[in-house]
Design a protein around this motif. Structure first.
Motif, PDB file in Angstrom:
ATOM      1  N   MET A   1     -24.990  -6.388 -33.040  1.00 15.51           N
ATOM      2  CA  MET A   1     -26.215  -5.882 -33.589  1.00 15.51           C
ATOM      3  C   MET A   1     -25.560  -4.825 -34.674  1.00 15.51           C
ATOM      4  SD  MET A   1     -29.104  -4.515 -31.018  1.00 15.51           S
ATOM      5  CE  MET A   1     -30.285  -5.610 -30.938  1.00 15.51           C
ATOM      6  N   GLY A   2     -26.353  -4.726 -35.916  1.00 19.95           N
ATOM      7  CA  GLY A   2     -25.991  -3.898 -36.811  1.00 19.95           C
ATOM      8  C   GLY A   2     -26.701  -2.638 -36.718  1.00 19.95           C
ATOM      9  N   GLU A   3     -26.542  -1.671 -37.681  1.00 19.26           N
ATOM     10  CA  GLU A   3     -27.023  -0.372 -37.739  1.00 19.26           C
ATOM     11  C   GLU A   3     -28.524  -0.386 -38.099  1.00 19.26           C
ATOM     12  OE1 GLU A   3     -24.931   1.078 -41.241  1.00 19.26           O
ATOM     13  OE2 GLU A   3     -23.367   1.962 -39.865  1.00 19.26           O
ATOM     14  N   ILE A   4     -29.110  -1.204 -38.810  1.00 19.08           N
ATOM     15  CA  ILE A   4     -30.574  -1.656 -39.263  1.00 19.08           C
ATOM     16  C   ILE A   4     -31.154  -1.997 -37.834  1.00 19.08           C
ATOM     17  CG2 ILE A   4     -32.283  -2.360 -40.739  1.00 19.08           C
ATOM     18  CD1 ILE A   4     -30.270  -0.856 -42.115  1.00 19.08           C
ATOM     19  N   ASP A   5     -30.613  -3.028 -37.344  1.00 13.12           N
ATOM     20  CA  ASP A   5     -31.057  -3.684 -36.071  1.00 13.12           C
ATOM     21  C   ASP A   5     -31.194  -2.605 -34.870  1.00 13.12           C
ATOM     22  OD1 ASP A   5     -32.080  -6.113 -35.623  1.00 13.12           O
ATOM     23  OD2 ASP A   5     -30.522  -6.939 -34.587  1.00 13.12           O
ATOM     24  N   ASP A   6     -30.134  -1.734 -34.939  1.00 14.60           N
ATOM     25  CA  ASP A   6     -30.115  -0.748 -33.741  1.00 14.60           C
ATOM     26  C   ASP A   6     -31.419   0.432 -34.250  1.00 14.60           C
ATOM     27  OD1 ASP A   6     -28.238  -1.796 -32.699  1.00 14.60           O
ATOM     28  OD2 ASP A   6     -26.729  -0.437 -33.567  1.00 14.60           O
ATOM     29  N   ALA A   7     -31.688   0.628 -35.430  1.00 16.56           N
ATOM     30  CA  ALA A   7     -32.562   1.625 -35.822  1.00 16.56           C
ATOM     31  C   ALA A   7     -33.888   1.061 -35.715  1.00 16.56           C
ATOM     32  CB  ALA A   7     -32.501   1.982 -36.986  1.00 16.56           C
ATOM     33  N   ILE A   8     -34.405  -0.198 -35.841  1.00 16.65           N
ATOM     34  CA  ILE A   8     -35.397  -0.853 -35.370  1.00 16.65           C
ATOM     35  C   ILE A   8     -35.656  -0.779 -33.928  1.00 16.65           C
ATOM     36  CG2 ILE A   8     -36.748  -2.997 -35.387  1.00 16.65           C
ATOM     37  CD1 ILE A   8     -35.569  -3.557 -38.153  1.00 16.65           C
ATOM     38  N   GLU A   9     -34.575  -0.985 -33.137  1.00 11.52           N
ATOM     39  CA  GLU A   9     -34.623  -1.124 -31.613  1.00 11.52           C
ATOM     40  C   GLU A   9     -35.070   0.338 -31.350  1.00 11.52           C
ATOM     41  OE1 GLU A   9     -35.272  -2.706 -28.285  1.00 11.52           O
ATOM     42  OE2 GLU A   9     -34.498  -4.059 -30.016  1.00 11.52           O
ATOM     43  N   ASN A 139     -36.462 -10.981 -37.898  1.00  9.52           N
ATOM     44  CA  ASN A 139     -37.010 -11.984 -36.963  1.00  9.52           C
ATOM     45  C   ASN A 139     -36.309 -13.356 -37.369  1.00  9.52           C
ATOM     46  OD1 ASN A 139     -38.669 -10.262 -35.526  1.00  9.52           O
ATOM     47  ND2 ASN A 139     -40.474 -10.703 -36.766  1.00  9.52           N
ATOM     48  N   THR A 140     -35.926 -13.525 -38.486  1.00  9.79           N
ATOM     49  CA  THR A 140     -35.249 -14.775 -38.921  1.00  9.79           C
ATOM     50  C   THR A 140     -33.746 -14.588 -38.784  1.00  9.79           C
ATOM     51  OG1 THR A 140     -35.296 -13.942 -41.346  1.00  9.79           O
ATOM     52  CG2 THR A 140     -37.116 -15.411 -40.333  1.00  9.79           C
ATOM     53  N   GLY A 141     -33.413 -13.424 -38.135  1.00  7.23           N
ATOM     54  CA  GLY A 141     -31.814 -13.406 -37.916  1.00  7.23           C
ATOM     55  C   GLY A 141     -30.754 -13.096 -39.185  1.00  7.23           C
ATOM     56  N   ALA A 142     -31.415 -12.245 -40.185  1.00  6.25           N
ATOM     57  CA  ALA A 142     -30.897 -11.924 -41.186  1.00  6.25           C
ATOM     58  C   ALA A 142     -29.858 -10.797 -40.947  1.00  6.25           C
ATOM     59  CB  ALA A 142     -31.909 -11.166 -42.192  1.00  6.25           C
ATOM     60  N   SER A 143     -28.617 -10.728 -41.667  1.00  5.40           N
ATOM     61  CA  SER A 143     -27.436  -9.894 -41.429  1.00  5.40           C
ATOM     62  C   SER A 143     -27.887  -8.529 -41.842  1.00  5.40           C
ATOM     63  CB  SER A 143     -26.148 -10.416 -42.375  1.00  5.40           C
ATOM     64  OG  SER A 143     -26.714 -10.050 -43.684  1.00  5.40           O
ATOM     65  N   ASP A 144     -27.125  -7.605 -41.400  1.00  3.93           N
ATOM     66  CA  ASP A 144     -27.374  -6.164 -41.629  1.00  3.93           C
ATOM     67  C   ASP A 144     -27.435  -5.820 -42.932  1.00  3.93           C
ATOM     68  OD1 ASP A 144     -27.864  -3.682 -40.146  1.00  3.93           O
ATOM     69  OD2 ASP A 144     -25.821  -2.906 -41.086  1.00  3.93           O
ATOM     70  N   GLN A 145     -26.483  -6.651 -43.700  1.00  5.06           N
ATOM     71  CA  GLN A 145     -26.202  -6.383 -45.063  1.00  5.06           C
ATOM     72  C   GLN A 145     -27.697  -6.677 -45.929  1.00  5.06           C
ATOM     73  OE1 GLN A 145     -23.561  -4.988 -46.361  1.00  5.06           O
ATOM     74  NE2 GLN A 145     -24.440  -4.655 -48.034  1.00  5.06           N
ATOM     75  N   GLN A 146     -28.070  -7.762 -45.584  1.00  3.64           N
ATOM     76  CA  GLN A 146     -29.549  -8.330 -46.027  1.00  3.64           C
ATOM     77  C   GLN A 146     -30.670  -7.195 -46.088  1.00  3.64           C
ATOM     78  OE1 GLN A 146     -29.364 -12.016 -44.139  1.00  3.64           O
ATOM     79  NE2 GLN A 146     -29.518 -13.155 -45.958  1.00  3.64           N
ATOM     80  N   ASN A 176     -24.096   2.324 -48.971  1.00  7.80           N
ATOM     81  CA  ASN A 176     -22.709   2.084 -48.290  1.00  7.80           C
ATOM     82  C   ASN A 176     -22.289   3.296 -47.622  1.00  7.80           C
ATOM     83  OD1 ASN A 176     -22.376  -0.269 -49.723  1.00  7.80           O
ATOM     84  ND2 ASN A 176     -21.931   1.295 -51.562  1.00  7.80           N
ATOM     85  N   ASP A 177     -21.310   2.987 -46.542  1.00  6.68           N
ATOM     86  CA  ASP A 177     -20.880   4.239 -45.647  1.00  6.68           C
ATOM     87  C   ASP A 177     -22.106   5.021 -45.082  1.00  6.68           C
ATOM     88  OD1 ASP A 177     -18.352   3.588 -46.654  1.00  6.68           O
ATOM     89  OD2 ASP A 177     -18.536   4.938 -48.350  1.00  6.68           O
ATOM     90  N   ILE A 178     -22.870   4.243 -44.096  1.00  8.73           N
ATOM     91  CA  ILE A 178     -23.927   5.149 -43.434  1.00  8.73           C
ATOM     92  C   ILE A 178     -23.560   5.851 -42.380  1.00  8.73           C
ATOM     93  CG2 ILE A 178     -25.952   4.675 -42.179  1.00  8.73           C
ATOM     94  CD1 ILE A 178     -26.342   2.140 -43.613  1.00  8.73           C
ATOM     95  N   ASP A 179     -23.639   7.289 -42.641  1.00  8.49           N
ATOM     96  CA  ASP A 179     -23.495   8.246 -41.347  1.00  8.49           C
ATOM     97  C   ASP A 179     -24.332   8.133 -40.243  1.00  8.49           C
ATOM     98  OD1 ASP A 179     -21.402   9.328 -42.794  1.00  8.49           O
ATOM     99  OD2 ASP A 179     -22.272  11.252 -42.934  1.00  8.49           O
ATOM    100  N   TYR A 180     -25.643   8.007 -40.673  1.00 10.27           N
ATOM    101  CA  TYR A 180     -26.866   7.676 -39.722  1.00 10.27           C
ATOM    102  C   TYR A 180     -28.049   6.949 -40.465  1.00 10.27           C
ATOM    103  CZ  TYR A 180     -29.532  11.622 -41.102  1.00 10.27           C
ATOM    104  OH  TYR A 180     -30.227  12.852 -41.724  1.00 10.27           O
ATOM    105  N   LEU A 181     -28.983   6.208 -39.810  1.00  3.64           N
ATOM    106  CA  LEU A 181     -29.995   5.626 -40.423  1.00  3.64           C
ATOM    107  C   LEU A 181     -30.967   5.593 -39.194  1.00  3.64           C
ATOM    108  CD1 LEU A 181     -30.593   3.230 -42.934  1.00  3.64           C
ATOM    109  CD2 LEU A 181     -31.577   2.786 -40.729  1.00  3.64           C
ATOM    110  N   ASP A 182     -32.249   6.063 -39.604  1.00  3.53           N
ATOM    111  CA  ASP A 182     -33.297   6.195 -38.305  1.00  3.53           C
ATOM    112  C   ASP A 182     -34.392   5.785 -39.117  1.00  3.53           C
ATOM    113  OD1 ASP A 182     -33.969   6.394 -35.820  1.00  3.53           O
ATOM    114  OD2 ASP A 182     -34.680   8.628 -36.203  1.00  3.53           O
TER     115      ASP A 182
END
Length: 185
Positions: A1-9, A139-146, A176-182
């Motif tokens: 899981m990427g940072e964006i996925d974790d934030a959505i979760e 939902n379509t399985g996009a990468s964290d970068q997308q 780039n270089d995300i410290d945190y994202l919520d």
């Protein structure tokens, strides 16, 4: 899981109206109801059906740390799907999504202006169409970068260009270089 996925979760978990089961026995009972059989639960968790039945009966009070984490994740993933869907639908149709982050933002700007990336702490409310695009991408399985690209595009429009009233020559924004994202919605 990427940072964006974790934030959505995390944002999804904050929407729970009731807490998920906490004890091992209750968690296994819930998974048995959801998946239908000890064999199906065992397959999901990577243990034997006998182990699942021991957890259910209470013969085993504790699971190994890695199995306990899988059980917890499986329960949280299935817990209150209607609440999650309703909150996501509301964000995607009317409410939008609020992104709070500290990250390095770089951008492409016209000659003669600064385009040096730098760390910024931003809290920006993005319109519903960005929430919809973000959920669709996930939902379509996009990468964290997308997914970062979708958020960066929203930041460009809402924060940097202020809806078109400034920085019209700004063509590209990167996170780039995300410290945190919520996220909140």
């Amino acid at each position: 899981m990427g940072e964006i996925d974790d934030a959505i979760e995390r944002a999804d978990r904050e929407s729970f109206t009731r807490e998920p089961p906490k004890t091992l026995k209750a968690q296994i009972g819930y998974l048995l109801k959801q998946l239908g059989s000890a064999k199906a639960v065992a397959q999901e968790l990577g243990v034997t059906a006998d182990s699942v039945n021991r957890y259910r009966r209470g013969a085993r009070k504790r699971a190994r740390a890695d199995v306990a984490a899988k059980i917890n994740d499986a329960v949280r993933q299935r817990w209150q799907p209607q609440v999650r869907k309703r909150r996501q639908k509301q964000a995607a149709t009317s409410g939008g999504i609020t992104v709070e982050t500290r990250a390095r933002f770089g951008y492409t700007a016209p000659v003669g202006t600064t385009d040096d990336g730098r760390f910024r702490r931003l809290t920006v409310h993005l319109p519903p169409e960005y929430a919809q695009r973000l959920f669709d991408a996930r939902n379509t399985g996009a990468s964290d970068q997308q997914m970062r690209g979708i958020i960066a595009e929203g930041f460009k429009e809402v924060y940097f260009q202020d809806g078109g009233s400034r920085a019209a020559g700004l063509s590209d924004v990167e996170i780039n270089d995300i410290d945190y994202l919520d996220l909140d919605y």
